[in-house]
Design a protein around this motif. Structure first.
Motif, PDB file in Angstrom:
ATOM      1  N   ILE A  28       0.069  -8.639  13.955  1.00  0.00           N
ATOM      2  CA  ILE A  28       0.462  -7.977  12.715  1.00  0.00           C
ATOM      3  C   ILE A  28      -0.657  -7.029  12.335  1.00  0.00           C
ATOM      4  CG2 ILE A  28       0.861  -8.273  10.238  1.00  0.00           C
ATOM      5  CD1 ILE A  28       1.972 -11.078  10.896  1.00  0.00           C
ATOM      6  N   THR A  30      -1.481  -4.311   9.276  1.00  0.00           N
ATOM      7  CA  THR A  30      -1.025  -3.706   8.022  1.00  0.00           C
ATOM      8  C   THR A  30      -1.645  -2.318   7.857  1.00  0.00           C
ATOM      9  OG1 THR A  30      -2.816  -4.605   6.627  1.00  0.00           O
ATOM     10  CG2 THR A  30      -0.874  -6.000   7.005  1.00  0.00           C
ATOM     11  N   ALA A  54       3.207  -2.647  10.062  1.00  0.00           N
ATOM     12  CA  ALA A  54       3.524  -2.808   8.646  1.00  0.00           C
ATOM     13  C   ALA A  54       2.893  -1.679   7.841  1.00  0.00           C
ATOM     14  CB  ALA A  54       3.015  -4.157   8.138  1.00  0.00           C
ATOM     15  N   VAL A  78       7.902  -2.631   9.832  1.00  0.00           N
ATOM     16  CA  VAL A  78       8.293  -3.297   8.592  1.00  0.00           C
ATOM     17  C   VAL A  78       7.689  -2.509   7.435  1.00  0.00           C
ATOM     18  CG1 VAL A  78       8.206  -5.393   7.203  1.00  0.00           C
ATOM     19  CG2 VAL A  78       8.363  -5.557   9.698  1.00  0.00           C
ATOM     20  N   ILE A  82       2.597  -4.307   0.587  1.00  0.00           N
ATOM     21  CA  ILE A  82       2.014  -5.560   1.068  1.00  0.00           C
ATOM     22  C   ILE A  82       1.502  -6.415  -0.085  1.00  0.00           C
ATOM     23  CG2 ILE A  82      -0.368  -4.802   1.362  1.00  0.00           C
ATOM     24  CD1 ILE A  82       1.721  -6.899   3.851  1.00  0.00           C
ATOM     25  N   THR A  87       7.475  -8.572   0.850  1.00  0.00           N
ATOM     26  CA  THR A  87       7.024  -7.794   2.004  1.00  0.00           C
ATOM     27  C   THR A  87       6.238  -8.672   2.963  1.00  0.00           C
ATOM     28  OG1 THR A  87       6.917  -5.769   0.674  1.00  0.00           O
ATOM     29  CG2 THR A  87       5.683  -5.794   2.750  1.00  0.00           C
ATOM     30  N   VAL A  91       7.121  -9.380   6.865  1.00  0.00           N
ATOM     31  CA  VAL A  91       6.174  -9.094   7.947  1.00  0.00           C
ATOM     32  C   VAL A  91       5.991 -10.322   8.842  1.00  0.00           C
ATOM     33  CG1 VAL A  91       3.740  -8.640   8.442  1.00  0.00           C
ATOM     34  CG2 VAL A  91       4.951  -7.244   6.749  1.00  0.00           C
TER      35      VAL A  91
END
Length: 288
Positions: A28, A30, A54, A78, A82, A87, A91
């Motif tokens: 992941i 962000t 993300a 996505v 955040i 959200t 994620v």
């Protein structure tokens, strides 16, 4: 495809992705729609990772994910704020689906600045920057805990993006400097809590001057829009560094987004298998 936004970080990509340092692992990232986050997503994918891109900006997130899939990698975009639990849940769920039930890496990179001198900084400025740079990473890590607190022998890492502002402070950035110091405390705590039983490594990277929209001329008009609030990004032209402004940087220049991303890749990869609880300063030598 907005080639101008991705050209700086895609030039090194080949038509296919090799097995790589992160083969068959799920990450992941962000704030991955542009800048350091986009460069990190592309590098992780090149090294074999399945990537959740993300970002607040759906168009940019989709562009990065499309660049990865076009080169033979695996990625999903996505979009969303955040700082919202919905959200974060989206994620994590996307990562679990992409990784077939497993998440291996988190890069907490999303962020921006909302500067102001101390006596003029509002509660709203303070709270938003603190929420974005400390609460959001904490909540994402907490939501992903079931996929990190496991004993399957596979690598797990969390990399939090800090800043030299968090280490040394910076005039006009009381909120940002405090938040970026706070993420260092979270980093060390995760390393101490999740390292002994689960082998989770957690590190931070503190960037100095890196060429992104946060260091571009403020007059260029870049902004972040969160909750209906438009926040101007960048540094006023009058305060921009010229060549002489890097006199205290041994390498005499700012870093690139790709150079910043490579430091994140290093911390997440097996090259840093015995590194945890550390803050890596990536500054071109500034501060030594």
């Amino acid at each position: 495809m907005a080639a101008d936004r991705l050209s700086l970080v895609t030039g090194h990509l080949t038509s296919t992705f090799p097995a790589g340092l992160l083969a068959d692992q799920t990450a992941i990232i962000t704030g991955a729609g542009q800048g350091i986050g986009a460069a990190t997503a592309l590098l992780f994918a090149k090294e074999g990772a399945r990537v959740v891109v993300a970002d607040l900006d759906e168009t940019k997130a989709r562009e990065v994910a499309a660049a990865i899939t076009a080169a033979g990698g695996k990625a999903v975009a996505v979009a969303g704020d955040i700082m919202l639990q919905a959200t974060i849940d989206a994620v994590v769920n996307a990562a679990v689906q992409l990784g077939e039930g497993k998440i291996h890496h988190i890069v907490n990179n999303a962020g921006f600045t909302w500067d102001g001198v101390i006596h003029k900084t509002t509660d709203k400025q303070w709270d938003m920057i603190m929420d974005l740079h400390t609460k959001a990473p904490f909540r994402l890590v907490r939501a992903a805990a079931p996929y990190f607190r496991v004993k399957d022998g596979e690598p797990r890492s969390i990399t939090n993006v800090s800043s030299t502002s968090g280490i040394h402070g910076n005039a006009g950035q009381a909120n940002y400097a405090t938040a970026k110091m706070g993420i260092l405390g979270l980093t060390k705590t995760i390393a101490k809590e999740w390292g002994p039983s689960f082998g989770v490594r957690c590190n931070a990277v503190a960037f100095g001057s890196v060429t992104t929209r946060l260091t571009a001329e403020k007059e260029s008009g870049a902004f972040a829009e969160v909750g209906g609030e438009k926040i101007a990004l960048g540094i006023p032209k009058a305060q921009q560094r010229g060549a002489e402004g890097f006199a205290m940087v041994p390498l005499r220049r700012a870093g690139t987004a790709n150079e910043a991303a490579m430091s994140i890749l290093m911390l997440a990869s097996p090259l840093s298998a015995y590194v945890s609880g550390h803050c890596l300063e990536v500054t071109g030598g500034a501060g030594i």
